[in-house]
Write an enzyme that holds these catalytic residues in place. Structure first.
Site, PDB file in Angstrom:
ATOM      1  N   LYS A 157       0.832  -0.882   0.079  1.00  0.00           N
ATOM      2  CA  LYS A 157      -0.363   0.188  -0.454  1.00  0.00           C
ATOM      3  C   LYS A 157       0.762   0.891  -0.025  1.00  0.00           C
ATOM      4  O   LYS A 157       1.659   1.326   1.092  1.00  0.00           O
ATOM      5  CB  LYS A 157      -0.952  -0.548   1.162  1.00  0.00           C
ATOM      6  CG  LYS A 157      -2.140   0.591   1.400  1.00  0.00           C
ATOM      7  CD  LYS A 157      -3.537   0.077   1.864  1.00  0.00           C
ATOM      8  CE  LYS A 157      -4.347   1.832   1.948  1.00  0.00           C
ATOM      9  NZ  LYS A 157      -4.879   1.599   1.092  1.00  0.00           N
TER      10      LYS A 157
HETATM   11  N1  PPE Z   1      -7.422  -1.554  -2.964  1.00  0.00           N
HETATM   12  C1  PPE Z   1      -7.397  -0.960  -3.424  1.00  0.00           C
HETATM   13  C2  PPE Z   1      -6.227  -0.383  -4.018  1.00  0.00           C
HETATM   14  C3  PPE Z   1      -7.409  -0.051  -2.110  1.00  0.00           C
HETATM   15  O1  PPE Z   1      -6.464   1.286  -1.602  1.00  0.00           O
HETATM   16  C4  PPE Z   1      -8.043  -1.170  -0.570  1.00  0.00           C
HETATM   17  C5  PPE Z   1      -8.442   0.035   0.560  1.00  0.00           C
HETATM   18  C6  PPE Z   1      -8.516  -1.561  -0.886  1.00  0.00           C
HETATM   19  C7  PPE Z   1      -8.253  -3.008  -2.293  1.00  0.00           C
HETATM   20  C8  PPE Z   1      -8.891  -2.868  -0.050  1.00  0.00           C
HETATM   21  O2  PPE Z   1      -8.474  -3.295   0.846  1.00  0.00           O
HETATM   22  P1  PPE Z   1      -8.311  -2.891   2.832  1.00  0.00           P
HETATM   23  O3  PPE Z   1      -9.072  -1.884   2.731  1.00  0.00           O
HETATM   24  O4  PPE Z   1      -7.458  -3.536   3.425  1.00  0.00           O
HETATM   25  O5  PPE Z   1     -10.292  -3.879   2.755  1.00  0.00           O
HETATM   26  N2  PPE Z   1      -8.172   1.852   0.103  1.00  0.00           N
HETATM   27  C9  PPE Z   1      -7.843   2.437   0.644  1.00  0.00           C
HETATM   28  C10 PPE Z   1      -7.830   3.801   0.616  1.00  0.00           C
HETATM   29  C11 PPE Z   1      -8.986   4.860   0.319  1.00  0.00           C
HETATM   30  C12 PPE Z   1      -8.960   5.738   0.171  1.00  0.00           C
HETATM   31  O6  PPE Z   1      -8.914   6.462  -0.766  1.00  0.00           O
HETATM   32  O7  PPE Z   1      -7.902   6.723   0.304  1.00  0.00           O
HETATM   33  C13 PPE Z   1      -8.717   2.346   2.714  1.00  0.00           C
HETATM   34  O8  PPE Z   1     -10.427   2.504   2.136  1.00  0.00           O
HETATM   35  O9  PPE Z   1      -8.387   2.548   3.340  1.00  0.00           O
END
Ligand code: PPE
Length: 322
Positions: A157
């Protein structure tokens, strides 16, 4: 965004407005940062952070993958986050830890630039709207392809990687859609700009597997567990673009978004939130809010500040004193 009083930065609590960086910070120029998105929910045991440990482990892993020595352990960051939540007085909030190359050295190889670490918390409502959570959102397959594992690390991330998500999200928004879906170079479905994606095909849940260019989402993992426990079959495999159009149901899941039904893709109507989606969404919400006994261990409860030895309630000033 809504301000809170404190931000934890490099081991100290600083006033929100004073949490500043130099314009020559490395991360600002090259995207050399890693972050997390975490949520804390009001539960009957108090404010509780959903799968805190997993998020912090991923932060540590992301940092390691991009050669950013953290200087703080996951435990220190966890403690700091609990204290931030206590100080904020919030019952529920979004939590944003970030580690980035700071000020001190320029150029691509800058091992002497410090790695700054911060955590902020603030109230953040439904990422794709309350209405989206209830009625479903409209998604557009992006013309931008998801970053390739040949060039970057989709599993991390990392701040710079989000330029890819931002291109896709901007295109979707400019076209009047709520969210983008990114395919990989071969046209295989990866994920939303900030969420993982699931479809229902012949009554089974299908989601891209670990070899796809996806962030290994913690909500995704939770949904797989919940769906399995509810007796649904979950298949992790490649999904073709056209499968999105013929899916019986579809939904996104992520920390900020939570679980959001998709009601339309590229003009193809999927109908309102599907039955399976609704059942899983309800259980997922129960898990987040501490109403599901079986998933209690996913919640990291923020204990109230300890009482002083005199047995009096600690004053606000005492709690806030550095
Ligand atoms: N894919 C991506 C690209 C992504 O950024 C997130 C979270 C997910 C999948 C889901 O991952 P998880 O939160 O572990 O279930 N995106 C984060 C950032 C959003 C933002 O705009 O900043 C979030 O949901 O916090």
């Amino acid at each position: 965004m809504e301000k809170t009083e404190w931000i934890w930065m490099n081991g100290e609590f600083v006033a929100w407005d004073d949490a500043q960086v130099h314009v020559l910070s490395h991360g600002l120029h090259y995207g050399t940062g890693v972050f997390e998105g975490i949520r804390c929910y009001e539960t009957e045991r108090g404010p509780a952070v959903f799968r805190h440990r997993e998020h912090l482990d991923r932060l540590v892993k992301s940092a390691e993958l991009y050669y950013l020595p953290l200087g703080h352990t996951a435990d220190e960051i966890r403690e700091a986050t609990h204290e931030l939540i206590r100080r904020s007085g919030l019952r529920s909030c979004y939590i944003r830890p970030l580690a980035f190359r700071g000020y001190g050295e320029m150029g691509l190889h800058a091992p002497n630039a410090p790695v700054d670490v911060m955590v902020a918390v603030w109230p953040w409502g439904a990422y794709l709207g309350e209405e989206g959570k209830r009625r479903g959102v409209r998604a557009k397959v992006s013309s931008w392809r998801r970053i390739s594992p040949a060039g970057l690390i989709p599993y991390a991330k990392a701040s710079g990687q989000y330029l890819n998500s931002i291109l896709a999200k901007t295109e979707a928004a400019q076209s009047g859609y709520d969210e983008a879906i990114l395919l990989d170079e071969n046209g295989i479905v990866c994920e939303g700009s900030g969420e993982n994606v699931f479809v229902v095909r012949e009554g089974k849940l299908v989601t891209p597997g670990h070899t796809a260019s996806i962030l290994d989402g913690i909500s995704r993992k939770s949904v797989i567990q919940i769906a399995g426990d509810l007796g649904y079959t979950v298949v992790e495999r490649d999904i073709a673009r056209a499968e999105l159009y013929v899916a019986e149901e579809m939904f996104f899941c992520g920390t900020a978004a939570e679980l959001v039904p998709v009601r339309e893709v590229d003009g193809h109507e999927l109908g309102g939130p599907g039955e399976i989606t609704k059942v899983i969404q309800a259980k997922f919400e129960d898990a987040l809010h501490g109403r599901a006994q079986e998933y209690r261990e996913w919640l990291d409860v923020v204990e109230p500040a300890r009482r002083s030895s005199a047995g009096t309630e600690p004053s606000r000033a005492a709690v806030e004193a550095p």
